[in-house]
Design a protein around this motif. Structure first.
Motif, PDB file in Angstrom:
ATOM      1  N   VAL A 178       7.847   0.027  -9.657  1.00 26.74           N
ATOM      2  CA  VAL A 178       6.573  -0.166  -8.945  1.00 26.74           C
ATOM      3  C   VAL A 178       5.938   1.187  -8.637  1.00 26.74           C
ATOM      4  O   VAL A 178       4.732   1.377  -8.809  1.00 26.74           O
ATOM      5  CB  VAL A 178       6.785  -0.998  -7.656  1.00 26.74           C
ATOM      6  CG1 VAL A 178       5.575  -0.936  -6.754  1.00 26.74           C
ATOM      7  CG2 VAL A 178       7.126  -2.426  -8.001  1.00 26.74           C
ATOM      8  N   ALA A 179       6.756   2.154  -8.213  1.00 27.05           N
ATOM      9  CA  ALA A 179       6.228   3.489  -7.911  1.00 27.05           C
ATOM     10  C   ALA A 179       5.629   4.130  -9.156  1.00 27.05           C
ATOM     11  O   ALA A 179       4.583   4.794  -9.091  1.00 27.05           O
ATOM     12  CB  ALA A 179       7.337   4.370  -7.342  1.00 27.05           C
ATOM     13  N   ARG A 180       6.266   3.943 -10.295  1.00 28.83           N
ATOM     14  CA  ARG A 180       5.752   4.498 -11.554  1.00 28.83           C
ATOM     15  C   ARG A 180       4.413   3.857 -11.930  1.00 28.83           C
ATOM     16  O   ARG A 180       3.472   4.543 -12.329  1.00 28.83           O
ATOM     17  CB  ARG A 180       6.783   4.279 -12.656  1.00 28.83           C
ATOM     18  CG  ARG A 180       6.331   4.619 -14.028  1.00 28.83           C
ATOM     19  CD  ARG A 180       6.334   6.084 -14.236  1.00 28.83           C
ATOM     20  NE  ARG A 180       5.984   6.330 -15.637  1.00 28.83           N
ATOM     21  CZ  ARG A 180       5.598   7.464 -16.092  1.00 28.83           C
ATOM     22  NH1 ARG A 180       5.525   8.491 -15.294  1.00 28.83           N
ATOM     23  NH2 ARG A 180       5.285   7.615 -17.347  1.00 28.83           N
ATOM     24  N   ILE A 181       4.330   2.551 -11.787  1.00 32.08           N
ATOM     25  CA  ILE A 181       3.081   1.846 -12.129  1.00 32.08           C
ATOM     26  C   ILE A 181       1.968   2.260 -11.175  1.00 32.08           C
ATOM     27  O   ILE A 181       0.850   2.566 -11.598  1.00 32.08           O
ATOM     28  CB  ILE A 181       3.300   0.323 -12.101  1.00 32.08           C
ATOM     29  CG1 ILE A 181       4.223  -0.092 -13.254  1.00 32.08           C
ATOM     30  CG2 ILE A 181       1.977  -0.425 -12.190  1.00 32.08           C
ATOM     31  CD1 ILE A 181       4.691  -1.525 -13.183  1.00 32.08           C
ATOM     32  N   PRO A 185      -1.321   8.841  -7.736  1.00 29.69           N
ATOM     33  CA  PRO A 185      -0.069   9.614  -7.667  1.00 29.69           C
ATOM     34  C   PRO A 185       0.515   9.758  -6.266  1.00 29.69           C
ATOM     35  O   PRO A 185       1.729   9.689  -6.086  1.00 29.69           O
ATOM     36  CB  PRO A 185      -0.457  10.979  -8.235  1.00 29.69           C
ATOM     37  CG  PRO A 185      -1.655  10.715  -9.079  1.00 29.69           C
ATOM     38  CD  PRO A 185      -2.375   9.581  -8.424  1.00 29.69           C
ATOM     39  N   GLY A 186      -0.312   9.904  -5.266  1.00 28.04           N
ATOM     40  CA  GLY A 186       0.190  10.053  -3.897  1.00 28.04           C
ATOM     41  C   GLY A 186       0.936   8.817  -3.419  1.00 28.04           C
ATOM     42  O   GLY A 186       2.024   8.910  -2.834  1.00 28.04           O
ATOM     43  N   SER A 187       0.366   7.660  -3.673  1.00 26.58           N
ATOM     44  CA  SER A 187       1.028   6.408  -3.275  1.00 26.58           C
ATOM     45  C   SER A 187       2.311   6.202  -4.061  1.00 26.58           C
ATOM     46  O   SER A 187       3.312   5.725  -3.519  1.00 26.58           O
ATOM     47  CB  SER A 187       0.100   5.217  -3.494  1.00 26.58           C
ATOM     48  OG  SER A 187      -1.012   5.297  -2.645  1.00 26.58           O
ATOM     49  N   GLY A 188       2.287   6.551  -5.335  1.00 33.79           N
ATOM     50  CA  GLY A 188       3.491   6.411  -6.159  1.00 33.79           C
ATOM     51  C   GLY A 188       4.636   7.262  -5.645  1.00 33.79           C
ATOM     52  O   GLY A 188       5.780   6.804  -5.562  1.00 33.79           O
ATOM     53  N   ILE A 189       4.332   8.494  -5.267  1.00 40.12           N
ATOM     54  CA  ILE A 189       5.371   9.391  -4.732  1.00 40.12           C
ATOM     55  C   ILE A 189       5.877   8.866  -3.391  1.00 40.12           C
ATOM     56  O   ILE A 189       7.089   8.874  -3.128  1.00 40.12           O
ATOM     57  CB  ILE A 189       4.824  10.820  -4.603  1.00 40.12           C
ATOM     58  CG1 ILE A 189       4.612  11.404  -6.001  1.00 40.12           C
ATOM     59  CG2 ILE A 189       5.765  11.698  -3.787  1.00 40.12           C
ATOM     60  CD1 ILE A 189       3.874  12.725  -6.017  1.00 40.12           C
ATOM     61  N   ALA A 190       4.975   8.384  -2.544  1.00 41.23           N
ATOM     62  CA  ALA A 190       5.388   7.856  -1.240  1.00 41.23           C
ATOM     63  C   ALA A 190       6.287   6.632  -1.400  1.00 41.23           C
ATOM     64  O   ALA A 190       7.310   6.506  -0.716  1.00 41.23           O
ATOM     65  CB  ALA A 190       4.155   7.500  -0.407  1.00 41.23           C
ATOM     66  N   ILE A 191       5.928   5.746  -2.311  1.00 47.76           N
ATOM     67  CA  ILE A 191       6.742   4.546  -2.549  1.00 47.76           C
ATOM     68  C   ILE A 191       8.101   4.940  -3.112  1.00 47.76           C
ATOM     69  O   ILE A 191       9.140   4.421  -2.685  1.00 47.76           O
ATOM     70  CB  ILE A 191       6.005   3.567  -3.478  1.00 47.76           C
ATOM     71  CG1 ILE A 191       4.806   2.966  -2.752  1.00 47.76           C
ATOM     72  CG2 ILE A 191       6.944   2.464  -3.973  1.00 47.76           C
ATOM     73  CD1 ILE A 191       3.864   2.197  -3.634  1.00 47.76           C
ATOM     74  N   ALA A 192       8.124   5.873  -4.062  1.00 44.89           N
ATOM     75  CA  ALA A 192       9.397   6.305  -4.658  1.00 44.89           C
ATOM     76  C   ALA A 192      10.301   6.942  -3.607  1.00 44.89           C
ATOM     77  O   ALA A 192      11.507   6.666  -3.563  1.00 44.89           O
ATOM     78  CB  ALA A 192       9.134   7.278  -5.804  1.00 44.89           C
ATOM     79  N   PHE A 245       4.551  -3.760  -0.810  1.00 43.01           N
ATOM     80  CA  PHE A 245       3.392  -2.918  -0.538  1.00 43.01           C
ATOM     81  C   PHE A 245       2.947  -2.200  -1.807  1.00 43.01           C
ATOM     82  O   PHE A 245       1.752  -2.091  -2.088  1.00 43.01           O
ATOM     83  CB  PHE A 245       3.719  -1.912   0.561  1.00 43.01           C
ATOM     84  CG  PHE A 245       2.626  -0.916   0.801  1.00 43.01           C
ATOM     85  CD1 PHE A 245       1.462  -1.277   1.454  1.00 43.01           C
ATOM     86  CD2 PHE A 245       2.752   0.389   0.345  1.00 43.01           C
ATOM     87  CE1 PHE A 245       0.449  -0.357   1.665  1.00 43.01           C
ATOM     88  CE2 PHE A 245       1.756   1.308   0.550  1.00 43.01           C
ATOM     89  CZ  PHE A 245       0.595   0.938   1.212  1.00 43.01           C
ATOM     90  N   GLY A 246       3.914  -1.718  -2.579  1.00 44.56           N
ATOM     91  CA  GLY A 246       3.578  -1.060  -3.849  1.00 44.56           C
ATOM     92  C   GLY A 246       2.860  -2.003  -4.802  1.00 44.56           C
ATOM     93  O   GLY A 246       1.892  -1.621  -5.457  1.00 44.56           O
ATOM     94  N   GLY A 247       3.332  -3.236  -4.868  1.00 41.84           N
ATOM     95  CA  GLY A 247       2.647  -4.224  -5.700  1.00 41.84           C
ATOM     96  C   GLY A 247       1.236  -4.498  -5.212  1.00 41.84           C
ATOM     97  O   GLY A 247       0.302  -4.629  -6.011  1.00 41.84           O
ATOM     98  N   LEU A 248       1.080  -4.558  -3.904  1.00 43.20           N
ATOM     99  CA  LEU A 248      -0.249  -4.774  -3.332  1.00 43.20           C
ATOM    100  C   LEU A 248      -1.179  -3.603  -3.631  1.00 43.20           C
ATOM    101  O   LEU A 248      -2.341  -3.803  -3.995  1.00 43.20           O
ATOM    102  CB  LEU A 248      -0.144  -5.006  -1.821  1.00 43.20           C
ATOM    103  CG  LEU A 248      -1.435  -5.263  -1.074  1.00 43.20           C
ATOM    104  CD1 LEU A 248      -2.061  -6.573  -1.552  1.00 43.20           C
ATOM    105  CD2 LEU A 248      -1.181  -5.313   0.418  1.00 43.20           C
ATOM    106  N   VAL A 249      -0.670  -2.387  -3.512  1.00 45.60           N
ATOM    107  CA  VAL A 249      -1.472  -1.206  -3.837  1.00 45.60           C
ATOM    108  C   VAL A 249      -1.898  -1.247  -5.301  1.00 45.60           C
ATOM    109  O   VAL A 249      -3.035  -0.959  -5.639  1.00 45.60           O
ATOM    110  CB  VAL A 249      -0.703   0.103  -3.512  1.00 45.60           C
ATOM    111  CG1 VAL A 249      -1.396   1.308  -4.106  1.00 45.60           C
ATOM    112  CG2 VAL A 249      -0.545   0.270  -2.021  1.00 45.60           C
ATOM    113  N   PHE A 250      -0.974  -1.633  -6.170  1.00 48.37           N
ATOM    114  CA  PHE A 250      -1.308  -1.726  -7.592  1.00 48.37           C
ATOM    115  C   PHE A 250      -2.416  -2.736  -7.841  1.00 48.37           C
ATOM    116  O   PHE A 250      -3.357  -2.475  -8.599  1.00 48.37           O
ATOM    117  CB  PHE A 250      -0.075  -2.100  -8.420  1.00 48.37           C
ATOM    118  CG  PHE A 250      -0.392  -2.320  -9.863  1.00 48.37           C
ATOM    119  CD1 PHE A 250      -0.740  -1.266 -10.677  1.00 48.37           C
ATOM    120  CD2 PHE A 250      -0.388  -3.599 -10.390  1.00 48.37           C
ATOM    121  CE1 PHE A 250      -1.050  -1.461 -12.012  1.00 48.37           C
ATOM    122  CE2 PHE A 250      -0.689  -3.811 -11.724  1.00 48.37           C
ATOM    123  CZ  PHE A 250      -1.026  -2.732 -12.537  1.00 48.37           C
ATOM    124  N   VAL A 251      -2.331  -3.880  -7.175  1.00 49.10           N
ATOM    125  CA  VAL A 251      -3.353  -4.922  -7.353  1.00 49.10           C
ATOM    126  C   VAL A 251      -4.710  -4.432  -6.838  1.00 49.10           C
ATOM    127  O   VAL A 251      -5.747  -4.662  -7.465  1.00 49.10           O
ATOM    128  CB  VAL A 251      -2.929  -6.229  -6.662  1.00 49.10           C
ATOM    129  CG1 VAL A 251      -4.067  -7.211  -6.591  1.00 49.10           C
ATOM    130  CG2 VAL A 251      -1.746  -6.842  -7.381  1.00 49.10           C
TER     131      VAL A 251
END
Length: 109
Positions: free
Chosen positions: A32-35, A41-48, A97-103
């Motif tokens: 999810v962080a990668r997607i 990029p900021g949200s991806g790093i925070a999720i990871a 939350f990561g899925g929601l951010v992606f959507v």
């Protein structure tokens, strides 16, 4: 008096189930962080970072819980509460939350 502790492998199976769950959570969270990171990029790093910390803490605490529960079962004492369950709930919320951010942030139609 009935015996509380069973010589079977129930505590070991529970520990292994928690380990599999934390590894699956780490894998799903990093995917999810990668997607998400592809689009933000900021949200991806925070999720990871969050999922790595939560999955690691879950793995460590589940091992400690196994040892404590095994000792208490052998001594016929009541089992303690579960902080690991709370951590796992938090970790799944991070993945959600990561899925929601992606959507919400992901590519449009």
């Amino acid at each position: 008096m009935s015996e509380v502790w069973d010589a079977g492998l129930q505590p070991e199976r529970t520990r292994l189930a928690w380990q599999r769950t934390s590894l699956a959570l780490l894998s799903a969270g990093l995917i999810v962080a990668r997607i998400v990171g592809h689009h933000d990029p900021g949200s991806g790093i925070a999720i990871a970072a969050a999922i790595t910390i939560l999955a690691g803490a879950t793995g460590v605490l589940s091992t400690r819980r196994y040892r404590r529960n095994n000792r208490r079962l052998s001594a016929e004492q009541p089992l303690p509460g579960g902080v690991v369950n709370l951590l796992m709930t938090g970790a799944f919320l991070v993945v959600a939350f990561g899925g929601l951010v992606f959507v919400l942030v992901g590519p449009g139609p």
